[in-house]
Design a protein around this motif. Structure first.
Motif, PDB file in Angstrom:
ATOM      1  N   MET A 115       1.820 -16.997  79.303  1.00  0.00           N
ATOM      2  CA  MET A 115       3.119 -17.390  78.752  1.00  0.00           C
ATOM      3  C   MET A 115       2.985 -17.597  77.257  1.00  0.00           C
ATOM      4  O   MET A 115       2.257 -18.485  76.807  1.00  0.00           O
ATOM      5  N   GLU A 116       3.685 -16.803  76.494  1.00  0.00           N
ATOM      6  CA  GLU A 116       3.516 -16.812  75.043  1.00  0.00           C
ATOM      7  C   GLU A 116       4.462 -17.806  74.389  1.00  0.00           C
ATOM      8  O   GLU A 116       5.657 -17.865  74.710  1.00  0.00           O
ATOM      9  N   ALA A 117       3.926 -18.559  73.437  1.00  0.00           N
ATOM     10  CA  ALA A 117       4.710 -19.589  72.752  1.00  0.00           C
ATOM     11  C   ALA A 117       5.825 -19.005  71.899  1.00  0.00           C
ATOM     12  O   ALA A 117       6.805 -19.695  71.616  1.00  0.00           O
ATOM     13  N   LYS A 118       5.714 -17.754  71.506  1.00  0.00           N
ATOM     14  CA  LYS A 118       6.754 -17.160  70.666  1.00  0.00           C
ATOM     15  C   LYS A 118       8.100 -17.062  71.399  1.00  0.00           C
ATOM     16  O   LYS A 118       9.150 -16.937  70.772  1.00  0.00           O
ATOM     17  N   HIS A 119       8.069 -17.119  72.730  1.00  0.00           N
ATOM     18  CA  HIS A 119       9.305 -17.070  73.504  1.00  0.00           C
ATOM     19  C   HIS A 119       9.884 -18.456  73.772  1.00  0.00           C
ATOM     20  O   HIS A 119      10.981 -18.557  74.330  1.00  0.00           O
ATOM     21  N   LEU A 120       9.171 -19.502  73.400  1.00  0.00           N
ATOM     22  CA  LEU A 120       9.613 -20.855  73.734  1.00  0.00           C
ATOM     23  C   LEU A 120      10.964 -21.215  73.108  1.00  0.00           C
ATOM     24  O   LEU A 120      11.813 -21.798  73.790  1.00  0.00           O
ATOM     25  N   PRO A 121      11.229 -20.889  71.823  1.00  0.00           N
ATOM     26  CA  PRO A 121      12.558 -21.201  71.276  1.00  0.00           C
ATOM     27  C   PRO A 121      13.688 -20.544  72.053  1.00  0.00           C
ATOM     28  O   PRO A 121      14.757 -21.151  72.242  1.00  0.00           O
ATOM     29  N   ARG A 122      13.476 -19.319  72.545  1.00  0.00           N
ATOM     30  CA  ARG A 122      14.500 -18.653  73.347  1.00  0.00           C
ATOM     31  C   ARG A 122      14.686 -19.364  74.681  1.00  0.00           C
ATOM     32  O   ARG A 122      15.797 -19.488  75.186  1.00  0.00           O
ATOM     33  N   LEU A 123      13.582 -19.852  75.248  1.00  0.00           N
ATOM     34  CA  LEU A 123      13.642 -20.513  76.543  1.00  0.00           C
ATOM     35  C   LEU A 123      14.437 -21.809  76.481  1.00  0.00           C
ATOM     36  O   LEU A 123      15.226 -22.101  77.387  1.00  0.00           O
TER      37      LEU A 123
ATOM     38  N   LYS B  12       7.259 -26.257  80.928  1.00  0.00           N
ATOM     39  CA  LYS B  12       6.019 -25.964  81.637  1.00  0.00           C
ATOM     40  C   LYS B  12       5.445 -24.665  81.100  1.00  0.00           C
ATOM     41  O   LYS B  12       6.125 -23.639  81.048  1.00  0.00           O
ATOM     42  N   MET B  13       4.187 -24.720  80.709  1.00  0.00           N
ATOM     43  CA  MET B  13       3.484 -23.530  80.244  1.00  0.00           C
ATOM     44  C   MET B  13       2.089 -23.544  80.858  1.00  0.00           C
ATOM     45  O   MET B  13       1.367 -24.533  80.747  1.00  0.00           O
ATOM     46  N   ASP B  14       1.723 -22.470  81.520  1.00  0.00           N
ATOM     47  CA  ASP B  14       0.398 -22.393  82.122  1.00  0.00           C
ATOM     48  C   ASP B  14      -0.676 -22.270  81.054  1.00  0.00           C
ATOM     49  O   ASP B  14      -0.419 -21.802  79.939  1.00  0.00           O
ATOM     50  N   GLY B  15      -1.881 -22.676  81.415  1.00  0.00           N
ATOM     51  CA  GLY B  15      -2.977 -22.680  80.454  1.00  0.00           C
ATOM     52  C   GLY B  15      -3.768 -21.396  80.403  1.00  0.00           C
ATOM     53  O   GLY B  15      -4.780 -21.321  79.695  1.00  0.00           O
ATOM     54  N   ASP B  16      -3.317 -20.351  81.148  1.00  0.00           N
ATOM     55  CA  ASP B  16      -4.098 -19.120  81.207  1.00  0.00           C
ATOM     56  C   ASP B  16      -3.699 -18.090  80.160  1.00  0.00           C
ATOM     57  O   ASP B  16      -4.259 -16.996  80.118  1.00  0.00           O
ATOM     58  N   GLY B  17      -2.719 -18.408  79.312  1.00  0.00           N
ATOM     59  CA  GLY B  17      -2.333 -17.507  78.235  1.00  0.00           C
ATOM     60  C   GLY B  17      -1.306 -16.463  78.600  1.00  0.00           C
ATOM     61  O   GLY B  17      -0.907 -15.669  77.746  1.00  0.00           O
TER      62      GLY B  17
ATOM     63  N   VAL C  13       1.434 -23.767  70.617  1.00  0.00           N
ATOM     64  CA  VAL C  13       2.687 -24.499  70.809  1.00  0.00           C
ATOM     65  C   VAL C  13       2.827 -25.700  69.881  1.00  0.00           C
ATOM     66  O   VAL C  13       3.894 -26.329  69.852  1.00  0.00           O
ATOM     67  N   LEU C  14       1.820 -26.018  69.121  1.00  0.00           N
ATOM     68  CA  LEU C  14       1.875 -27.219  68.276  1.00  0.00           C
ATOM     69  C   LEU C  14       2.984 -27.155  67.232  1.00  0.00           C
ATOM     70  O   LEU C  14       3.579 -28.182  66.892  1.00  0.00           O
ATOM     71  N   ALA C  15       3.294 -25.963  66.759  1.00  0.00           N
ATOM     72  CA  ALA C  15       4.324 -25.841  65.732  1.00  0.00           C
ATOM     73  C   ALA C  15       5.725 -26.036  66.294  1.00  0.00           C
ATOM     74  O   ALA C  15       6.662 -26.358  65.561  1.00  0.00           O
ATOM     75  N   VAL C  16       5.890 -25.849  67.611  1.00  0.00           N
ATOM     76  CA  VAL C  16       7.209 -25.938  68.230  1.00  0.00           C
ATOM     77  C   VAL C  16       7.420 -27.273  68.924  1.00  0.00           C
ATOM     78  O   VAL C  16       8.526 -27.820  68.917  1.00  0.00           O
ATOM     79  N   ALA C  17       6.373 -27.817  69.519  1.00  0.00           N
ATOM     80  CA  ALA C  17       6.504 -29.003  70.366  1.00  0.00           C
ATOM     81  C   ALA C  17       6.291 -30.291  69.580  1.00  0.00           C
ATOM     82  O   ALA C  17       5.526 -30.341  68.609  1.00  0.00           O
ATOM     83  N   ASP C  18       6.973 -31.341  70.001  1.00  0.00           N
ATOM     84  CA  ASP C  18       6.734 -32.681  69.475  1.00  0.00           C
ATOM     85  C   ASP C  18       5.590 -33.353  70.221  1.00  0.00           C
ATOM     86  O   ASP C  18       4.872 -34.182  69.653  1.00  0.00           O
ATOM     87  N   PHE C  19       5.435 -33.002  71.498  1.00  0.00           N
ATOM     88  CA  PHE C  19       4.347 -33.527  72.314  1.00  0.00           C
ATOM     89  C   PHE C  19       3.754 -32.382  73.132  1.00  0.00           C
ATOM     90  O   PHE C  19       4.471 -31.503  73.592  1.00  0.00           O
TER      91      PHE C  19
END
Length: 323
Positions: free
Chosen positions: A97-105, A90-95, A27-33
């Motif tokens: 939830m994939e970060a590739k869907h975050l922009p859509r979310l 919110k993203m769980d730490g168990d893997g 998620v580092l490439a998408v998130a500011d924090f």
């Protein structure tokens, strides 16, 4: 909110030592924090992450006592607000939830269409078939109960913890009313409905590998109903008796009085006649049944109006006026 909102990803950490580094990296490439909350993890996931991944975007917070996923998220939310985030994810730490869907979310929030967006695994039939049967059955059972309790009749997959929330809507919530543990997501939906936030489902499939779910949907189907009932009463009271009084309020009061009043009268007459061996007259039966039928129709109409009652604009935009 600026033209480019700042995104914070909050990750509750409990028994995720083997997955947390990869989740943060994704998620580092998408998130500011990125805010990781070690919820007194017995595997010391937070300390492991601190040693394995030093990033300026990453903030790690530690709980001295386990507070549950809700408690970890509340801490993460407060930290993200202090960092200046405009959107919290919110993203769980168990893997799962994939970060590739975050922009859509977050897209409905960035475009100001909604205050809250949530992943929904039920849109993808292939992903739905891949979901373990017990989870699928439990989620379907909880969905109907959660719709009534939360008031978001158009949302499904209520236990899906992959969601995004705008900061202005978050600031309006009463954190002390959010459930500290597994009921957290549904309690959040209830609070969002109370403030008349706009919520939307986003089709996002979940992946299931070797991770162990801490929440059993079947167990939730047994333990959640009492909490859902309490949440429904709380939502109805604040929505239709505190924040506003409208035709739904009238239908609820009149319908409840007629339905339960007619039922109480019928029980009283039945018990009285049973004790003395008398037959019920047609008039007595009508005096009990007619109020119950009318009351039920009014309560049913209140449900229909509750389903139709939707805000016109995101509450987050209204809160920005004049700032």
């Amino acid at each position: 909110m600026s033209d480019r909102p700042k995104i914070a990803v909050v990750i509750p950490c409990y028994r995720v030592r083997d997955k947390i580094v990869e989740v943060v990296k994704s998620v580092l490439a998408v998130a500011d924090f990125v805010v990781a909350v070690d919820d007194c993890c017995p595997e010391k996931s937070g300390e492991f992450l601190r040693q394995a991944r030093a990033e300026p975007k990453l903030t790690i917070v530690f709980h001295e006592q386990n507070q549950g996923v809700g408690g970890a998220m509340i801490t993460g939310f407060k930290t993200a607000l202090e960092l200046g985030a405009d959107i919290m994810v919110k993203m769980d730490g168990d893997g799962q939830m994939e970060a590739k869907h975050l922009p859509r979310l977050i897209a409905p929030l960035v475009s100001r269409q909604a205050d809250f967006s949530k992943g929904n695994r039920f849109y993808d039939l292939r992903a739905l078939r891949a979901m373990p049967f017990v989870r699928r059955f439990g989620n379907f059972g909880l969905t109907l109960l959660s719709k009534a309790a939360s008031g978001f009749w158009h949302l499904s997959d209520p236990t899906n913890g992959y969601f995004a929330l705008r900061a202005n809507a978050l600031r309006m919530l009463n954190f002390h009313l959010l459930a500290p543990r597994y009921f957290f997501e549904i309690s959040l939906l209830i609070q969002l409905n109370v403030i008349r936030a706009i919520a939307i489902d986003v089709p996002i499939p979940a992946k299931y590998a070797d991770e162990n779910s801490s929440l059993s949907p079947m167990r939730a189907l047994v333990t959640f109903p009492s909490k859902l009932a309490a949440g429904l009463v709380h939502r109805i009271w604040w929505r239709y008796f505190i924040y506003d009084i409208n035709i739904v309020t009238v239908f609820l009061i009149t319908g409840a009085f007629l339905f339960f009043g007619g039922g109480a009268f019928g029980v009283w007459r039945w018990s009285h006649n049973w004790m003395y061996g008398h037959e019920q007259s047609a008039g007595t039966v009508a005096l009990a049944m007619l109020p119950m039928i009318l009351g039920f129709q009014m309560l049913l109409q209140a449900v229909v109006l509750d389903m139709m009652d939707k805000p016109d604009a995101p509450i987050s935009d209204l809160m920005e006026t004049g700032e």
